[in-house]
Design a protein around this motif. Structure first.
Motif, short mmCIF file in Angstrom:
data_model
loop_
_atom_site.label_atom_id
_atom_site.label_comp_id
_atom_site.label_asym_id
_atom_site.label_seq_id
_atom_site.Cartn_x
_atom_site.Cartn_y
_atom_site.Cartn_z
N GLY A 212 0.72 -1.17 -0.08
CA GLY A 212 0.15 0.03 -0.03
C GLY A 212 0.82 1.15 -0.07
O GLY A 212 1.89 1.30 -0.51
N TYR A 213 0.30 2.36 0.61
CA TYR A 213 0.86 3.57 0.45
C TYR A 213 2.52 3.83 1.16
O TYR A 213 3.21 4.26 0.65
N ASN A 214 2.29 2.82 2.58
CA ASN A 214 3.57 3.05 3.30
C ASN A 214 4.66 2.14 2.48
O ASN A 214 5.95 2.65 2.49
N GLN A 215 4.51 1.09 1.61
CA GLN A 215 5.42 0.36 0.92
C GLN A 215 5.69 1.21 -0.25
O GLN A 215 6.95 0.97 -0.79
N LEU A 216 4.82 2.04 -0.95
CA LEU A 216 5.16 2.77 -2.00
C LEU A 216 6.22 3.76 -1.64
O LEU A 216 7.24 3.97 -2.49
N GLU A 217 5.97 4.37 -0.68
CA GLU A 217 6.77 5.58 -0.15
C GLU A 217 8.10 5.10 0.26
O GLU A 217 9.31 5.58 -0.13
N ALA A 218 8.34 3.81 0.81
CA ALA A 218 9.53 3.14 1.09
C ALA A 218 10.30 2.88 -0.32
O ALA A 218 11.25 2.86 -0.24
N TYR A 219 9.64 2.18 -1.03
CA TYR A 219 10.15 1.94 -2.48
C TYR A 219 10.57 2.93 -3.11
O TYR A 219 11.99 3.14 -3.62
N ILE A 220 10.11 3.88 -3.28
CA ILE A 220 10.20 5.35 -3.99
C ILE A 220 11.61 5.71 -3.29
O ILE A 220 12.46 6.42 -3.87
N ASN A 221 11.47 6.11 -1.93
CA ASN A 221 12.64 6.55 -0.92
C ASN A 221 13.96 5.75 -1.37
O ASN A 221 14.93 6.55 -1.39
N GLY A 222 13.69 4.32 -1.35
CA GLY A 222 14.87 3.69 -1.56
C GLY A 222 15.37 3.83 -2.81
O GLY A 222 16.55 3.82 -3.17
N LYS A 223 14.60 4.01 -4.01
CA LYS A 223 15.04 4.23 -5.33
C LYS A 223 15.88 5.54 -5.06
O LYS A 223 17.06 5.71 -6.03
N GLU A 224 15.56 6.58 -4.65
CA GLU A 224 16.07 7.81 -4.80
C GLU A 224 17.25 7.90 -3.91
O GLU A 224 18.28 8.65 -4.26
N ASN A 225 17.44 6.89 -3.06
CA ASN A 225 18.83 6.94 -2.19
C ASN A 225 19.81 6.04 -2.80
O ASN A 225 20.96 5.88 -2.18
N ASN A 226 19.47 5.27 -3.98
CA ASN A 226 20.53 4.31 -4.52
C ASN A 226 21.01 5.20 -5.73
O ASN A 226 20.95 6.26 -6.03
#
Length: 79
Positions: free
Chosen positions: A65-79
Motif C-alpha cells: 500500500g501507501y507505506n510500501q510505495l513511499e519506502a520503495y520510492i525513497n529507496g530508489k532515490e537513495n540508491n
C-alpha cells in the motif's frame, strides 16, 4: 517501470499515494477498482493478497500500500 495504483473513491490513502508520486514527479497509472469488471477487481485483490486500498503494483509485482510505495520510492532515490 510502470507503477499502478489501484484505488477507490473517498480513499484518503489513495489520494496520499497519488500526491506523493506527483510531488516526486513519478509517472503512474491510477485505476479506480470500481471501474473494473467485478472479476478483474477480485483478481487484483486475490493476486495482491490485500484487502485495503491503495494496492500498488510496480511492474509485475504488488508491493503493498501507501507505506510500501513511499519506502520503495525513497529507496530508489537513495540508491
Amino acid at each position: 517501470m510502470t507503477i499502478k495504483i489501484f484505488g477507490r473513491p473517498n480513499c484518503a490513502s489513495c489520494e496520499s499515494a497519488k500526491a506523493f508520486l506527483e510531488r516526486r514527479k513519478v509517472k503512474y497509472l491510477y485505476i479506480d477498482v470500481l471501474d473494473l469488471p467485478p472479476q478483474n477487481r477480485m483478481q487484483v485483490i486475490e493476486e495482491s493478497g490485500m484487502q485495503s486500498f491503495p494496492i500498488v503494483k510496480v511492474g509485475d509485482i504488488y508491493i503493498g500500500g501507501y507505506n510500501q510505495l513511499e519506502a520503495y520510492i525513497n529507496g530508489k532515490e537513495n540508491n
